[in-house]
Design an enzyme around this catalytic site. Structure first.
Site, short mmCIF file in Angstrom:
data_model
loop_
_atom_site.label_atom_id
_atom_site.label_comp_id
_atom_site.label_asym_id
_atom_site.label_seq_id
_atom_site.Cartn_x
_atom_site.Cartn_y
_atom_site.Cartn_z
N GLU A 9 49.92 62.42 7.09
CA GLU A 9 49.48 62.29 8.48
C GLU A 9 49.37 63.70 9.05
OE1 GLU A 9 48.40 59.54 9.62
OE2 GLU A 9 49.21 58.25 8.04
N GLU A 52 44.65 61.65 20.56
CA GLU A 52 43.91 60.85 19.58
C GLU A 52 44.72 60.66 18.30
OE1 GLU A 52 42.89 63.60 20.99
OE2 GLU A 52 41.12 63.12 22.21
N HIS A 57 49.07 57.53 14.52
CA HIS A 57 50.33 57.43 13.77
C HIS A 57 51.58 57.35 14.64
CE1 HIS A 57 50.50 61.67 14.71
NE2 HIS A 57 49.51 61.97 13.88
N HIS A 150 49.40 54.02 11.30
CA HIS A 150 49.40 54.73 10.03
C HIS A 150 50.77 55.39 9.83
CE1 HIS A 150 44.80 55.18 9.43
NE2 HIS A 150 45.07 54.13 10.20
#
Length: 239
Positions: A9, A52, A57, A150
């Site tokens: 990530e 964003e 995540h 995520h």
């Protein structure tokens, strides 16, 4: 064969514009089977988290502020992945961030010939359709209900399952399991076993063999185990 399924990530989409790595998750698989060994770390990116990226995540600037810097975890990370192939979905994205971090601390980049890109594999196998990780989970009936956001480790776990289906390894595992079950249920026959790719090194040396032959020679012409051998076949009289 050992492989590492990897996901990351980040704070954004482009490491060349200042975006940084914030999480790495790795799953070890051996002969296309997860071993249970994992590597997972959060990383302080030393910058703010854009809204964003946070929406994707959920890793905030405040949460990451207390996490280690990349140079503090890099040795453990490199030791875990060693020189094994890296299975990554859209590999060019993740490896660009990892190599950017390695470059910052003057360490060698990970070469592209180590990468297995499951996105490319999926596009070849399923052309003309979406091949995002969620789509592949749905296609292969893999439960991704925990994936509300995520996360590198969770996504690596899901990708490991997808990869096994994508290359057809799960079917061969099921065939092996079925053959093993049939052999045991029938009560006869050998249980199928996988062959080692690299045979084990012999532990008996030439010196050990010579010592054994010398010992046997001291036992004379009538060692006791000869009593357990079947009798030699009778000679057939000449015609």
């Amino acid at each position: 064969m050992r492989e590492i399924v990897l996901d990351t990530e980040t704070t954004g989409l482009d490491p060349l514009r200042g975006d940084r790595l914030v999480e790495i998750g790795c799953i070890e698989i051996f002969n296309r089977m997860p071993t249970g060994q994992t590597y997972h770390v959060y990383i302080n990116p030393e910058r703010d988290m854009p809204a964003e990226a946070f929406a994707v995540h959920g890793l905030s600037t405040e949460f990451l502020a207390s996490k280690p810097l990349f140079h503090e975890v890099v040795d453990d990370f490199l030791a875990f992945i060693a020189d094994t192939p890296l299975v990554i979905h859209n590999a060019s994205f993740d490896i660009s961030f990892i190599n950017a971090e390695l470059d910052r601390i003057k360490k060698p980049a990970i070469p592209k010939d180590r990468l297995v890109d499951t996105l490319l594999l999926a596009r070849r196998k399923h052309p003309g359709v979406s091949n995002r990780l969620d789509d592949l989970c749905s296609r292969y009936s893999i439960d991704n209900s925990r994936r509300t956001k995520h996360g590198a480790l969770l996504d690596a776990e899901l990708l490991a399952e997808v990869y096994i289906d994508l290359i057809g390894a799960r079917q061969s595992q099921l065939i092996l399991a079925s053959e093993t079950s049939d052999a045991r249920a029938g009560g006869y026959g050998d249980t199928p076993r996988r062959q080692r790719e690299i045979p084990l090194t012999p532990r008996v040396s030439d010196a050990d063999r010579e010592a054994h032959r010398a010992f046997v020679a001291t036992l004379g012409d009538k060692p006791i185990w000869n009593e357990y051998l079947p009798p030699a076949p009778a000679a057939v009289p000449a015609a």
